[in-house]
Design a protein around this motif. Structure first.
Motif: not given
Length: 286
Positions: A194, A224-225, A243, A248
């Motif tokens: 990430h 998550n994005v 992502q 996250v």
């Protein structure tokens, strides 16, 4: 409304899935299918392998995906109103709600893990969990460092994970301790997940995603994005690619799920890591 949450990397344990294999005909069938699709006995690694083998990124991610999706499939009470997955857990969640097939999910996870592992070997990095400082302070320190170092997991109001080059990570962690971080520990990974270091993975992963049949989701998935609910297949795929280099937004996702009516959160995965984070998020939201 009921929210179901799918675990990410770090929730694995030795012997995971063995009880499911023994006690459920459907689970046994899906474990055997996993071995066939992958072309090697992932079940042996999960059931009888060593921790040294299991913690390899490729085997870790496959094992968690297989375990989580099977657990959802054999559950008589899996009736979500919304879902979310922590990093890798997004792929488990999407398979569980039939956005793509279990077999296609296996291929995606296998390819994703291999790509990420390759980047880790070519460009090693690290991750560290920081406790007890405001997000804005950690973000500012990362921004001012001259290396590649970024916030990567907004896990709870009490902890933020940072990710990047080893030297940058050490510099930033040292400074954060000096300015009041309650605790910092380095995660047992060799990659800066990430973070911009993972950018070479995006193009390859996008090609793989485009070969897989995705359906629109019946249930909103809080990715998550963006931390926002998504249903359309094209949006889901776009967010999966992003992502790899984006943080996250876990605590933001949980808060949004609560705002949209979630009153119960059930974790599906090998452990209850997410439950601990949920309690901290809920406590902070009261």
């Amino acid at each position: 409304m009921k929210a179901y949450l799918f675990s990410g990397q770090g929730s694995q344990f030795l012997g995971m899935g063995k009880d499911l294999y023994k006690n459920s005909h459907l689970a046994k069938k899906l474990f055997q299918l996993s071995d066939e699709v992958l072309g090697f006995r992932i079940t042996s690694i999960m059931f009888e392998g060593s921790m040294d083998i299991l913690k390899n990124t490729k085997y870790t991610q496959l094992s968690i995906y297989i375990y989580s999706v099977i657990k959802a499939r054999i559950s008589n009470s899996f009736e979500p109103d919304m879902v979310a997955g922590h990093s890798l857990g997004e792929l488990s969640a999407l398979a569980a709600i039939n956005v793509f097939s279990f077999e296609d999910g296996l291929k995606l996870v296998n390819e994703r893990a291999s790509i990420m592992q390759n980047i880790c070997e070519l460009n090693p990095g690290g991750m560290a969990v920081v406790f007890g400082l405001k997000d804005s302070i950690i973000e500012d320190v990362c921004n001012k460092d001259h290396g590649i170092i970024v916030p990567s997991n907004y896990n709870s109001p009490e902890q933020l994970v940072i990710s990047g080059e080893i030297q940058a990570l050490r510099r930033v962690c040292s400074y954060l301790k000096k300015i009041g971080a309650k605790k910092i520990f380095f995660l047992p990974v060799h990659g800066a997940f990430h973070s911009p270091i993972m950018k070479p993975a995006q193009k390859k992963f996008k090609k793989i995603l485009n070969k897989i049949y995705f359906k629109d989701s019946k249930y909103p998935i809080y990715q998550n994005v963006t931390a926002l609910p998504v249903n359309k297949s094209d949006d889901i795929k776009k967010n999966l690619v992003e992502q790899l280099t984006a943080p996250v937004k876990w605590k933001q996702s949980i808060k949004n799920m609560m705002d949209h009516g979630a009153v119960s959160f059930t974790e599906i995965g090998p452990s209850n890591i997410l439950q601990g984070l949920i309690k901290k998020i809920l406590r902070n939201s009261v």
